[in-house]
Write an enzyme that holds these catalytic residues in place. Structure first.
Site, short mmCIF file in Angstrom:
data_model
loop_
_atom_site.label_atom_id
_atom_site.label_comp_id
_atom_site.label_asym_id
_atom_site.label_seq_id
_atom_site.Cartn_x
_atom_site.Cartn_y
_atom_site.Cartn_z
N GLU A 7 0.84 -1.22 0.00
CA GLU A 7 0.00 0.00 0.00
C GLU A 7 0.87 1.25 0.00
O GLU A 7 1.76 1.42 0.84
CB GLU A 7 -0.94 -0.01 1.20
CG GLU A 7 -1.96 1.11 1.13
CD GLU A 7 -3.03 1.03 2.20
OE1 GLU A 7 -3.39 -0.09 2.61
OE2 GLU A 7 -3.48 2.09 2.64
N HIS B 266 -2.32 10.45 0.18
CA HIS B 266 -2.56 9.23 -0.60
C HIS B 266 -2.36 9.46 -2.08
O HIS B 266 -1.83 8.63 -2.80
CB HIS B 266 -4.00 8.75 -0.38
CG HIS B 266 -4.12 7.82 0.77
ND1 HIS B 266 -5.23 7.06 0.99
CD2 HIS B 266 -3.26 7.49 1.74
CE1 HIS B 266 -5.06 6.32 2.05
NE2 HIS B 266 -3.87 6.57 2.53
N LYS C 146 -7.84 -1.00 10.89
CA LYS C 146 -7.20 -1.44 9.64
C LYS C 146 -5.94 -0.61 9.40
O LYS C 146 -4.89 -1.12 9.00
CB LYS C 146 -8.19 -1.30 8.48
CG LYS C 146 -7.69 -1.84 7.15
CD LYS C 146 -6.88 -0.87 6.34
CE LYS C 146 -6.44 -1.47 5.01
NZ LYS C 146 -5.50 -0.60 4.30
C1 MEV Z 1 -5.94 3.19 4.70
O1 MEV Z 1 -5.25 2.01 4.38
C2 MEV Z 1 -6.03 3.34 6.20
C3 MEV Z 1 -6.88 4.50 6.70
O2 MEV Z 1 -8.19 4.41 6.13
C4 MEV Z 1 -6.94 4.37 8.18
C5 MEV Z 1 -7.91 5.30 8.87
O3 MEV Z 1 -8.90 5.73 8.26
O4 MEV Z 1 -7.67 5.56 10.07
C6 MEV Z 1 -6.31 5.82 6.28
#
Ligand code: MEV
Length: 425
Positions: free
Chosen positions: A85, A378, A265
């Site tokens: 990721e 991101h 997650k």
């Molecule tokens: C993405 O892999 C993880 C997030 O969605 C975690 C979160 O929202 O705390 C950015």
């Protein structure tokens, strides 16, 4: 054409690849070339990887990266991470740097006990079963002496063994519930061997052994990591507001399972990446972590946060069974190197490092979410993935990264832009 196959595991690697090409590849030779591109050029090293699992036909790469500058209990670490990721390592590195100037991470192992169970049914008298168990308890422990000898020398072994009556949950169901200390090994094989040996010695009319297996739920193999700073040091401007928003974001994950799952997650993005890079079992850690998140009957955040007396505090408590010896930890050359990069930690030290990686990841996510939003960070990495998919060259990449600064990145927008660059229309 039937795609069922008998005796596939007995085929040579070439036969397996040919069968696959014959049955599934559109372009046989290019499919085979792709598989071969990922073979290790050193045949011995390739064989090592082939033998990790059955039916290996190639290697599946994911990036192996380093997040440097983690200050943990006053010691500096560069943390290896294996993950596909895009934003995870960048987020970890930024967080490491942020906290390195604010006292770093403080960690401690709370407990290291693991569990395994012999599950069985018994239809007879409960008192008779209890008497039988008491009479054989020490024999059951001693039946494993040949397995536990080395572990006992290192301070591990069986800690306790008890009979548990589960008949209220399931008719005739009981367990022998065994606690273990497994030193620097994760202990899965050790625990399972002990349990199977115990089960074989636990023989009485009416006892029917269903199965013997370790539990990946390890709430008594627990580690804590935390960070603290003055609220005013939390953010260059509006620090109080952002600290409050951060705490609220954690509180939301404590009460709202939809949010808690995503929140956790994100934590597992950091945890799994280090667990994988060190050759440990990330599925076991993930399963145990999510079960722990539900221990109060409702799924909730694995992290906590508070602002008290002008101090911002953010912590994680998470169970995990890790090893620094055994399994793939010394067998996979990169896992072995990860251990070296981490300065050859004990299993307890590795638990602390991994917990920090999880906390750091959650910090980065919540900080972004409660300030700029998540997409800004991101999208930079997402853009690079899109450009690679579109086979942009270095020059094109540079120009497009510049052109998309501050703009919304979508596959179609980038494709269109690239098309325009290449064709002029
Ligand atoms: C993405 O892999 C993880 C997030 O969605 C975690 C979160 O929202 O705390 C950015």
């Amino acid at each position: 054409m039937s795609k069922m196959i008998k005796g596939f595991s007995k085929f040579s690697k070439t036969e397996k690849v040919n069968w696959l090409a014959e049955n599934f590849f559109h372009d046989k030779s290019s499919g085979i070339d792709t598989l071969k591109q990922y073979y290790n050029e050193d045949p011995e090293l390739q064989q090592l990887h082939d033998e990790f699992i059955e039916n290996t036909i190639s290697n599946f790469y994911i990036p192996y990266a380093i997040a440097p500058n983690f200050l943990i209990n006053g010691k500096t670490y560069a943390i290896p991470m294996a993950i596909e990721e895009s934003s995870v390592v960048a987020a970890a590195s930024l967080t490491a740097k942020f906290w390195s100037t604010r006292g770093g991470f403080k960690t401690k192992v709370i407990s290291t006990t693991k569990t395994g169970q012999v599950h069985f049914t018994y239809k007879g008298n409960k008192d008779e079963l209890r008497d039988y168990f008491s009479s054989v308890k020490s024999k059951l422990i001693h039946s494993t002496d040949h397995i536990t000898a080395n572990m006992r020398k290192r301070g591990g072994g069986i800690v306790d063994i008890e009979l548990r009556d589960k008949t209220e949950n399931l008719a005739d169901y009981y367990q022998i519930h065994v606690s273990f200390l497994t030193g620097d090994s994760m202990g899965a094989n050790f625990i399972n061997s002990c349990l199977e040996t115990i089960a074989a010695s636990f023989q009485k009319e009416g006892i029917f052994i269903v199965m013997s297996i370790l539990s990946n739920y390890v709430p008594d193999c627990l580690v804590r990591a935390e960070v603290t700073c003055k609220v005013e040091d939390f953010f260059p401007e509006n620090a109080e507001l952002y600290a409050r928003k951060f705490v609220q974001a954690v509180q939301i994950a404590e009460v709202e399972p939809y949010r808690a799952v995503t929140h956790n997650k994100g934590i597992m993005n950091g945890i799994d990446a280090v667990v994988l890079a060190t050759g440990n079992d990330f599925r076991a850690v993930a399963a145990g972590a999510h079960a722990y998140a539900s221990r109060e009957g409702r799924y909730k955040s694995l992290t906590g946060a508070s602002v008290v007396n002008g101090l911002f505090n953010f912590w994680i408590e998470i169970p995990m069974a890790l090893g620094t010896v055994g399994g793939l930890t010394r067998l996979h050359p990169l896992a072995k190197l990860s251990m070296e990069i981490l300065q050859n930690p004990t299993a307890s030290e590795l638990m602390q490092i991994v917990a920090v990686a999880g906390l750091a990841q959650n910090f980065a996510a919540l900080k972004a979410l409660t300030t700029t939003g998540i997409q800004q960070g991101h999208m930079k990495m997402h853009l690079m993935n899109i450009l690679n998919q579109l086979e942009a060259n270095v020059h094109e990449k540079e120009l497009i990264v510049e052109a998309f600064k501050g703009k919304t990145v979508s596959h179609s927008a980038v494709a269109e832009y690239l098309h325009h660059m290449r064709t002029g229309h």
